[in-house]
Design a protein around this motif. Structure first.
Motif, PDB file in Angstrom:
ATOM      1  N   ALA A 176     -61.993 -33.277  16.092  1.00  0.00           N
ATOM      2  CA  ALA A 176     -63.140 -33.653  15.266  1.00  0.00           C
ATOM      3  C   ALA A 176     -62.699 -34.436  14.030  1.00  0.00           C
ATOM      4  O   ALA A 176     -63.342 -35.408  13.637  1.00  0.00           O
ATOM      5  N   VAL A 177     -61.590 -34.014  13.422  1.00  0.00           N
ATOM      6  CA  VAL A 177     -61.083 -34.731  12.249  1.00  0.00           C
ATOM      7  C   VAL A 177     -60.647 -36.144  12.636  1.00  0.00           C
ATOM      8  O   VAL A 177     -60.904 -37.112  11.903  1.00  0.00           O
ATOM      9  N   LEU A 178     -60.008 -36.289  13.791  1.00  0.00           N
ATOM     10  CA  LEU A 178     -59.608 -37.620  14.256  1.00  0.00           C
ATOM     11  C   LEU A 178     -60.837 -38.501  14.513  1.00  0.00           C
ATOM     12  O   LEU A 178     -60.831 -39.695  14.192  1.00  0.00           O
ATOM     13  N   ALA A 179     -61.885 -37.917  15.098  1.00  0.00           N
ATOM     14  CA  ALA A 179     -63.114 -38.675  15.344  1.00  0.00           C
ATOM     15  C   ALA A 179     -63.756 -39.110  14.025  1.00  0.00           C
ATOM     16  O   ALA A 179     -64.253 -40.235  13.905  1.00  0.00           O
ATOM     17  N   LEU A 180     -63.734 -38.223  13.035  1.00  0.00           N
ATOM     18  CA  LEU A 180     -64.271 -38.571  11.725  1.00  0.00           C
ATOM     19  C   LEU A 180     -63.472 -39.715  11.108  1.00  0.00           C
ATOM     20  O   LEU A 180     -64.040 -40.673  10.581  1.00  0.00           O
ATOM     21  N   GLY A 181     -62.148 -39.631  11.193  1.00  0.00           N
ATOM     22  CA  GLY A 181     -61.299 -40.702  10.663  1.00  0.00           C
ATOM     23  C   GLY A 181     -61.580 -42.035  11.336  1.00  0.00           C
ATOM     24  O   GLY A 181     -61.660 -43.072  10.674  1.00  0.00           O
ATOM     25  N   LYS A 182     -61.749 -42.021  12.651  1.00  0.00           N
ATOM     26  CA  LYS A 182     -62.055 -43.251  13.380  1.00  0.00           C
ATOM     27  C   LYS A 182     -63.393 -43.827  12.933  1.00  0.00           C
ATOM     28  O   LYS A 182     -63.532 -45.030  12.732  1.00  0.00           O
ATOM     29  N   GLY A 183     -64.377 -42.965  12.725  1.00  0.00           N
ATOM     30  CA  GLY A 183     -65.681 -43.431  12.269  1.00  0.00           C
ATOM     31  C   GLY A 183     -65.621 -44.043  10.873  1.00  0.00           C
ATOM     32  O   GLY A 183     -66.278 -45.042  10.594  1.00  0.00           O
ATOM     33  N   LEU A 184     -64.817 -43.445   9.995  1.00  0.00           N
ATOM     34  CA  LEU A 184     -64.672 -43.987   8.640  1.00  0.00           C
ATOM     35  C   LEU A 184     -63.942 -45.328   8.653  1.00  0.00           C
ATOM     36  O   LEU A 184     -64.324 -46.254   7.945  1.00  0.00           O
ATOM     37  N   VAL A 185     -62.904 -45.429   9.484  1.00  0.00           N
ATOM     38  CA  VAL A 185     -62.176 -46.706   9.604  1.00  0.00           C
ATOM     39  C   VAL A 185     -63.109 -47.790  10.131  1.00  0.00           C
ATOM     40  O   VAL A 185     -63.104 -48.918   9.649  1.00  0.00           O
ATOM     41  N   ALA A 186     -63.938 -47.443  11.116  1.00  0.00           N
ATOM     42  CA  ALA A 186     -64.887 -48.417  11.671  1.00  0.00           C
ATOM     43  C   ALA A 186     -65.874 -48.873  10.608  1.00  0.00           C
ATOM     44  O   ALA A 186     -66.229 -50.048  10.544  1.00  0.00           O
ATOM     45  N   ARG A 187     -66.306 -47.981   9.760  1.00  0.00           N
ATOM     46  CA  ARG A 187     -67.264 -48.329   8.705  1.00  0.00           C
ATOM     47  C   ARG A 187     -66.614 -49.233   7.662  1.00  0.00           C
ATOM     48  O   ARG A 187     -67.218 -50.182   7.189  1.00  0.00           O
ATOM     49  N   TRP A 188     -65.365 -48.948   7.291  1.00  0.00           N
ATOM     50  CA  TRP A 188     -64.665 -49.772   6.305  1.00  0.00           C
ATOM     51  C   TRP A 188     -64.309 -51.142   6.868  1.00  0.00           C
ATOM     52  O   TRP A 188     -64.215 -52.113   6.145  1.00  0.00           O
ATOM     53  N   ARG A 189     -64.099 -51.196   8.176  1.00  0.00           N
ATOM     54  CA  ARG A 189     -63.667 -52.438   8.823  1.00  0.00           C
ATOM     55  C   ARG A 189     -64.775 -53.475   8.863  1.00  0.00           C
ATOM     56  O   ARG A 189     -64.528 -54.664   8.782  1.00  0.00           O
ATOM     57  N   ASP A 190     -66.004 -53.032   9.006  1.00  0.00           N
ATOM     58  CA  ASP A 190     -67.127 -53.953   9.164  1.00  0.00           C
ATOM     59  C   ASP A 190     -68.329 -53.396   8.413  1.00  0.00           C
ATOM     60  O   ASP A 190     -68.435 -52.199   8.207  1.00  0.00           O
ATOM     61  N   VAL A 191     -69.218 -54.250   7.993  1.00  0.00           N
ATOM     62  CA  VAL A 191     -70.395 -53.811   7.258  1.00  0.00           C
ATOM     63  C   VAL A 191     -71.540 -53.620   8.242  1.00  0.00           C
ATOM     64  O   VAL A 191     -72.435 -54.452   8.369  1.00  0.00           O
ATOM     65  N   THR A 192     -71.502 -52.518   8.966  1.00  0.00           N
ATOM     66  CA  THR A 192     -72.560 -52.196   9.930  1.00  0.00           C
ATOM     67  C   THR A 192     -72.935 -50.739   9.764  1.00  0.00           C
ATOM     68  O   THR A 192     -72.279 -49.988   9.068  1.00  0.00           O
ATOM     69  N   ASN A 193     -73.967 -50.340  10.450  1.00  0.00           N
ATOM     70  CA  ASN A 193     -74.385 -48.944  10.439  1.00  0.00           C
ATOM     71  C   ASN A 193     -73.974 -48.259  11.725  1.00  0.00           C
ATOM     72  O   ASN A 193     -74.723 -47.468  12.281  1.00  0.00           O
ATOM     73  N   SER A 194     -72.779 -48.551  12.196  1.00  0.00           N
ATOM     74  CA  SER A 194     -72.265 -47.979  13.424  1.00  0.00           C
ATOM     75  C   SER A 194     -70.875 -47.422  13.191  1.00  0.00           C
ATOM     76  O   SER A 194     -70.107 -47.950  12.379  1.00  0.00           O
ATOM     77  N   ALA A 195     -70.535 -46.366  13.904  1.00  0.00           N
ATOM     78  CA  ALA A 195     -69.201 -45.785  13.841  1.00  0.00           C
ATOM     79  C   ALA A 195     -68.300 -46.369  14.922  1.00  0.00           C
ATOM     80  O   ALA A 195     -67.236 -45.850  15.193  1.00  0.00           O
ATOM     81  N   SER A 196     -68.707 -47.463  15.511  1.00  0.00           N
ATOM     82  CA  SER A 196     -67.986 -48.065  16.608  1.00  0.00           C
ATOM     83  C   SER A 196     -67.029 -49.137  16.118  1.00  0.00           C
ATOM     84  O   SER A 196     -67.322 -49.875  15.182  1.00  0.00           O
ATOM     85  N   LEU A 197     -65.872 -49.234  16.771  1.00  0.00           N
ATOM     86  CA  LEU A 197     -64.921 -50.295  16.479  1.00  0.00           C
ATOM     87  C   LEU A 197     -65.196 -51.552  17.296  1.00  0.00           C
ATOM     88  O   LEU A 197     -64.600 -52.596  17.059  1.00  0.00           O
ATOM     89  N   ALA A 198     -66.099 -51.461  18.284  1.00  0.00           N
ATOM     90  CA  ALA A 198     -66.436 -52.610  19.117  1.00  0.00           C
ATOM     91  C   ALA A 198     -67.191 -53.646  18.292  1.00  0.00           C
ATOM     92  O   ALA A 198     -68.026 -53.310  17.460  1.00  0.00           O
ATOM     93  N   ARG A 199     -66.886 -54.897  18.510  1.00  0.00           N
ATOM     94  CA  ARG A 199     -67.541 -55.975  17.767  1.00  0.00           C
ATOM     95  C   ARG A 199     -68.997 -56.103  18.205  1.00  0.00           C
ATOM     96  O   ARG A 199     -69.318 -55.994  19.368  1.00  0.00           O
ATOM     97  N   GLY A 200     -69.870 -56.363  17.245  1.00  0.00           N
ATOM     98  CA  GLY A 200     -71.271 -56.607  17.542  1.00  0.00           C
ATOM     99  C   GLY A 200     -72.105 -55.377  17.769  1.00  0.00           C
ATOM    100  O   GLY A 200     -73.239 -55.471  18.210  1.00  0.00           O
ATOM    101  N   VAL A 201     -71.574 -54.208  17.471  1.00  0.00           N
ATOM    102  CA  VAL A 201     -72.348 -52.964  17.674  1.00  0.00           C
ATOM    103  C   VAL A 201     -72.920 -52.527  16.360  1.00  0.00           C
ATOM    104  O   VAL A 201     -72.312 -52.592  15.350  1.00  0.00           O
TER     105      VAL A 201
END
Length: 85
Positions: free
Chosen positions: A60-85
């Motif tokens: 769960a902590v790893l999933a949270l970290g991935k979601g935070l990295v995805a949010r910092w990486r792009d200005v979207t309202n998604s926890a996804s690292l995929a482009r355009g999501v």
């Protein structure tokens, strides 16, 4: 009766494709996170039920970290690292 306002076919297909890509990424990343968590917690400690529960917490902590990295990486309202999501 009033007319029903359905979205266009293009919108539905585009939304389904985006959802499918997001879902696939999340399933694969959760599989990898759970595998890493299981190895890290249960293997060195000759794990029991409580260690397995701890492994779930690590996942769960790893999933949270991935979601935070995805949010910092792009200005979207998604926890996804995929482009355009």
């Amino acid at each position: 009766m009033s007319d029903l306002n359905f979205p266009s076919t293009d919108t539905v297909v585009k939304t389904a494709a985006t959802y499918g890509r997001d879902l696939l990424e999340r399933v694969l990343s959760t599989f990898l996170q759970a595998g890493i968590a299981g190895i890290v917690v249960t293997q060195p400690l000759n794990g029991s039920m409580w260690y397995a529960a701890g492994a779930g917490g690590v996942g769960a902590v790893l999933a949270l970290g991935k979601g935070l990295v995805a949010r910092w990486r792009d200005v979207t309202n998604s926890a996804s690292l995929a482009r355009g999501v």
